[in-house]
Write a protein that holds these residues in place. Sequence first.
Motif, mmCIF file in Angstrom:
data_model
loop_
_atom_site.group_PDB
_atom_site.id
_atom_site.type_symbol
_atom_site.label_atom_id
_atom_site.label_comp_id
_atom_site.label_asym_id
_atom_site.label_seq_id
_atom_site.Cartn_x
_atom_site.Cartn_y
_atom_site.Cartn_z
ATOM 1 N N ASN A 196 0.446 -6.103 -2.248
ATOM 2 C CA ASN A 196 0.705 -6.365 -0.826
ATOM 3 C C ASN A 196 1.740 -5.407 -0.240
ATOM 4 O OD1 ASN A 196 2.503 -7.755 -2.588
ATOM 5 N ND2 ASN A 196 3.261 -8.983 -0.894
ATOM 6 N N LEU A 197 2.533 -4.744 -1.112
ATOM 7 C CA LEU A 197 3.537 -3.795 -0.631
ATOM 8 C C LEU A 197 3.006 -2.366 -0.551
ATOM 9 C CD1 LEU A 197 6.688 -4.889 -2.691
ATOM 10 C CD2 LEU A 197 6.076 -5.553 -0.358
ATOM 11 N N CYS A 198 1.951 -2.075 -1.278
ATOM 12 C CA CYS A 198 1.463 -0.699 -1.447
ATOM 13 C C CYS A 198 0.919 -0.127 -0.147
ATOM 14 C CB CYS A 198 0.353 -0.716 -2.506
ATOM 15 S SG CYS A 198 -0.350 0.891 -2.869
ATOM 16 N N ASP A 199 1.245 1.147 0.137
ATOM 17 C CA ASP A 199 0.666 1.800 1.320
ATOM 18 C C ASP A 199 -0.428 2.795 0.915
ATOM 19 O OD1 ASP A 199 2.037 3.973 0.343
ATOM 20 O OD2 ASP A 199 3.450 4.102 2.019
ATOM 21 N N PHE A 200 -0.805 2.783 -0.368
ATOM 22 C CA PHE A 200 -1.942 3.569 -0.872
ATOM 23 C C PHE A 200 -1.756 5.071 -0.636
ATOM 24 C CE2 PHE A 200 -3.267 -0.628 0.760
ATOM 25 C CZ PHE A 200 -3.423 -1.265 -0.458
ATOM 26 N N CYS A 201 -0.525 5.528 -0.831
ATOM 27 C CA CYS A 201 -0.202 6.938 -0.580
ATOM 28 C C CYS A 201 -0.785 7.854 -1.658
ATOM 29 C CB CYS A 201 1.311 7.119 -0.503
ATOM 30 S SG CYS A 201 2.165 6.797 -2.071
ATOM 31 N N GLY A 202 -1.037 7.316 -2.853
ATOM 32 C CA GLY A 202 -1.632 8.120 -3.915
ATOM 33 C C GLY A 202 -0.646 8.911 -4.758
ATOM 34 N N THR A 203 0.627 8.797 -4.461
ATOM 35 C CA THR A 203 1.644 9.544 -5.216
ATOM 36 C C THR A 203 1.617 9.197 -6.698
ATOM 37 O OG1 THR A 203 3.030 9.590 -3.264
ATOM 38 C CG2 THR A 203 4.119 10.048 -5.356
ATOM 39 N N CYS A 204 1.441 7.937 -7.010
ATOM 40 C CA CYS A 204 1.429 7.508 -8.412
ATOM 41 C C CYS A 204 0.216 8.077 -9.157
ATOM 42 C CB CYS A 204 1.441 5.995 -8.500
ATOM 43 S SG CYS A 204 0.118 5.187 -7.573
#
Length: 59
Positions: free
Chosen positions: A7-15
Amino acid sequence: MIHIKENLCDFCGTCVAVCPADCIEVREASISIEDESCIDCDLCVEICPIEVLVGDNEN
Ligand code: SF4
Ligand code: SF4
């Protein structure tokens, strides 16, 4: 094993970019980690700018 506070993730893809086992999948509005492939290096935990990912060691 990594726990995801999705629910916190903004799906930036950095990980995704740092995972040496290539086991994180981020789509438009979802993130998943293939537990069998994860080597528990915690690189994803360290790189996530908003602490979405939590390793077993940090519970
Ligand atoms: S780095 Fe963090 S915020 Fe970005 S996709 Fe990964 S878990 Fe989500
Ligand atoms: S702990 Fe390491 S291997 Fe597991 S998902 Fe994170 S970056 Fe990938």
